[in-house]
Design a protein around this motif. Structure first.
Motif, PDB file in Angstrom:
ATOM      1  N   ALA A  16     129.308  50.977 127.066  1.00  0.00           N
ATOM      2  CA  ALA A  16     129.665  51.501 128.241  1.00  0.00           C
ATOM      3  C   ALA A  16     128.545  51.373 129.326  1.00  0.00           C
ATOM      4  CB  ALA A  16     129.894  53.169 128.035  1.00  0.00           C
ATOM      5  N   LEU A  17     127.501  50.983 128.700  1.00  0.00           N
ATOM      6  CA  LEU A  17     126.309  50.835 129.458  1.00  0.00           C
ATOM      7  C   LEU A  17     126.092  49.195 130.054  1.00  0.00           C
ATOM      8  CD1 LEU A  17     123.631  52.666 127.311  1.00  0.00           C
ATOM      9  CD2 LEU A  17     124.533  53.511 129.193  1.00  0.00           C
ATOM     10  N   ILE A  18     127.097  48.388 129.576  1.00  0.00           N
ATOM     11  CA  ILE A  18     127.008  47.074 130.158  1.00  0.00           C
ATOM     12  C   ILE A  18     127.483  47.025 131.628  1.00  0.00           C
ATOM     13  CG2 ILE A  18     127.718  44.889 129.552  1.00  0.00           C
ATOM     14  CD1 ILE A  18     127.693  45.568 126.842  1.00  0.00           C
ATOM     15  N   PRO A  19     126.844  46.437 132.566  1.00  0.00           N
ATOM     16  CA  PRO A  19     127.371  46.657 133.879  1.00  0.00           C
ATOM     17  C   PRO A  19     128.159  45.392 134.219  1.00  0.00           C
ATOM     18  CG  PRO A  19     125.188  45.621 133.861  1.00  0.00           C
ATOM     19  CD  PRO A  19     125.249  45.925 132.440  1.00  0.00           C
ATOM     20  N   GLY A  20     129.115  45.509 135.077  1.00  0.00           N
ATOM     21  CA  GLY A  20     129.692  44.158 135.657  1.00  0.00           C
ATOM     22  C   GLY A  20     131.213  44.027 135.021  1.00  0.00           C
ATOM     23  N   ILE A  21     131.686  44.859 133.977  1.00  0.00           N
ATOM     24  CA  ILE A  21     132.643  44.712 133.315  1.00  0.00           C
ATOM     25  C   ILE A  21     133.896  45.168 134.233  1.00  0.00           C
ATOM     26  CG2 ILE A  21     134.271  45.606 131.596  1.00  0.00           C
ATOM     27  CD1 ILE A  21     132.003  45.651 129.557  1.00  0.00           C
ATOM     28  N   ILE A  61     116.451  54.747 118.783  1.00  0.00           N
ATOM     29  CA  ILE A  61     116.337  54.576 120.487  1.00  0.00           C
ATOM     30  C   ILE A  61     117.700  53.849 120.772  1.00  0.00           C
ATOM     31  CG2 ILE A  61     115.561  52.889 122.247  1.00  0.00           C
ATOM     32  CD1 ILE A  61     112.813  52.991 121.078  1.00  0.00           C
ATOM     33  N   LEU A  62     118.457  52.989 119.974  1.00  0.00           N
ATOM     34  CA  LEU A  62     119.680  52.471 120.369  1.00  0.00           C
ATOM     35  C   LEU A  62     120.656  53.597 120.078  1.00  0.00           C
ATOM     36  CD1 LEU A  62     121.261  49.699 120.533  1.00  0.00           C
ATOM     37  CD2 LEU A  62     121.640  49.883 118.003  1.00  0.00           C
ATOM     38  N   VAL A  63     120.566  54.757 119.099  1.00  0.00           N
ATOM     39  CA  VAL A  63     121.582  55.552 119.053  1.00  0.00           C
ATOM     40  C   VAL A  63     121.504  56.530 120.306  1.00  0.00           C
ATOM     41  CG1 VAL A  63     122.122  57.658 117.895  1.00  0.00           C
ATOM     42  CG2 VAL A  63     121.626  55.549 116.497  1.00  0.00           C
ATOM     43  N   ALA A  64     120.116  56.602 120.890  1.00  0.00           N
ATOM     44  CA  ALA A  64     120.019  57.736 122.042  1.00  0.00           C
ATOM     45  C   ALA A  64     120.661  56.892 123.370  1.00  0.00           C
ATOM     46  CB  ALA A  64     118.752  57.768 122.319  1.00  0.00           C
ATOM     47  N   PHE A  65     120.512  55.511 123.703  1.00  0.00           N
ATOM     48  CA  PHE A  65     121.174  54.969 124.515  1.00  0.00           C
ATOM     49  C   PHE A  65     122.672  55.059 124.309  1.00  0.00           C
ATOM     50  CE2 PHE A  65     117.016  53.250 125.724  1.00  0.00           C
ATOM     51  CZ  PHE A  65     117.038  53.087 126.918  1.00  0.00           C
TER      52      PHE A  65
END
Length: 219
Positions: A16-21, A61-65
Motif C-alpha cells: 500500500a505504500l508503493i507509489p505509482g500503482i 521497523i518493517l512491521v511498523a511501516f
C-alpha cells in the motif's frame, strides 16, 4: 496460522505504500501483495546488513511501516468504497479461503524432508533465528548462489514470537502465489473493460476462468 496472517497483512501494508500503482488506471491488490512480499526481505536486508541495524529491530521497523500502509489503505477504502466485484480478486479471496480451511481443519503440521528446496530455506531461516542476525560466514549449508530473500522472510515470525516453528511457515508461499494470480486477474479484468464493454460482474467471471485455468495447469 500466526505466521501466515503476519505475511498477508504485512505484504498488503508494504504494498500500500508503493507509489505509482494508481497510474496503471486501476487499483491492483494483486500487484500490491506481490510487490509487498518481494520488497519485505529486501528492505530488512538493507536495514540489517547495510545500515547495521539489528535484525529484530529491522523487522519491527518493517512491521511498523506495514501497519501505516494498512491504515492508509483502510482510510482509502472507507472514502472510496470499491464495487462488490472488486472483492472477488484472488489476492483477497485466496488468502481468506486458505486461512479459513486451515482454521477449520485445525493445526497445520509441516514436516520438512531432505532434498526439498523449501526445507533448505527453512534450514537457513532456523540459523538466522538462532544467531538473531544474517551472518553467512557463521552459517552452514548456505548456498552461495542463493539470494537470502526467502530465508530472511521465513525468519520474521520466529524473530517476533521468540520461537521458530516450521508449521508457522507452511503457508508462506500462498502470499506470493495469491499476489501473482491477483495480478493476472487484474490484467484480464482491465483488458476486458477496455475492449469488451462487459459489466463488472461478467468481467470478474471471465477473469476468474483464466485464474482457474492457470491453477488447473499447475495441478
Amino acid at each position: 496460522m500466526p505466521g501466515y496472517i503476519l505475511f498477508i497483512l504485512m505484504d498488503f501494508g508494504i504494498g500500500a505504500l508503493i507509489p505509482g500503482i494508481g497510474r496503471l488506471g486501476f487499483q491492483s491488490p494483486g500487484l500490491r501483495l506481490y510487490l509487498g512480499i518481494g520488497l519485505a526481505p529486501i528492505a530488512v536486508f538493507l536495514l540489517h546488513r547495510i545500515a547495521g541495524i539489528s535484525l529484530y529491530a529491522s523487522v519491527l521497523i518493517l512491521v511498523a511501516f506495514a501497519f501505516i500502509g494498512l491504515v492508509l489503505i483502510s482510510r482509502r477504502l472507507l472514502r472510496n468504497r470499491p464495487p462488490l466485484a472488486d472483492y472477488s480478486n484472488p489476492a483477497i479471496l485466496l488468502p481468506i479461503s486458505v486461512g479459513a480451511v486451515a482454521a477449520i481443519f485445525g493445526e497445520i503440521n509441516y514436516l520438512p524432508y531432505l532434498g526439498d528446496e523449501f526445507s533448505g530455506w527453512l534450514n537457513v531461516a532456523k540459523q538466522i533465528n538462532a544467531l538473531e542476525r544474517y551472518a553467512p560466514e557463521a552459517m552452514k549449508f548456505l548456498q552461495a548462489d542463493y539470494t537470502p530473500g526467502w530465508p530472511l522472510l521465513m525468519s520474521f515470525p520466529g524473530l517476533l514470537s521468540g520461537q521458530f516453528e516450521e508449521r508457522m511457515l507452511a503457508l508462506t508461499p500462498i502470499a506470493m502465489h495469491a499476489g501473482l494470480l491477483g495480478l493476472v486477474f487484474d490484467l484480464c479484468n482491465r483488458a476486458l473493460e477496455q475492449f469488451s464493454g462487459l459489466p463488472a460482474s461478467r468481467r470478474a467471471v471471465y477473469s476468474w476462468l483464466v485464474v482457474l485455468l492457470l491453477l488447473g495447469a499447475e495441478a
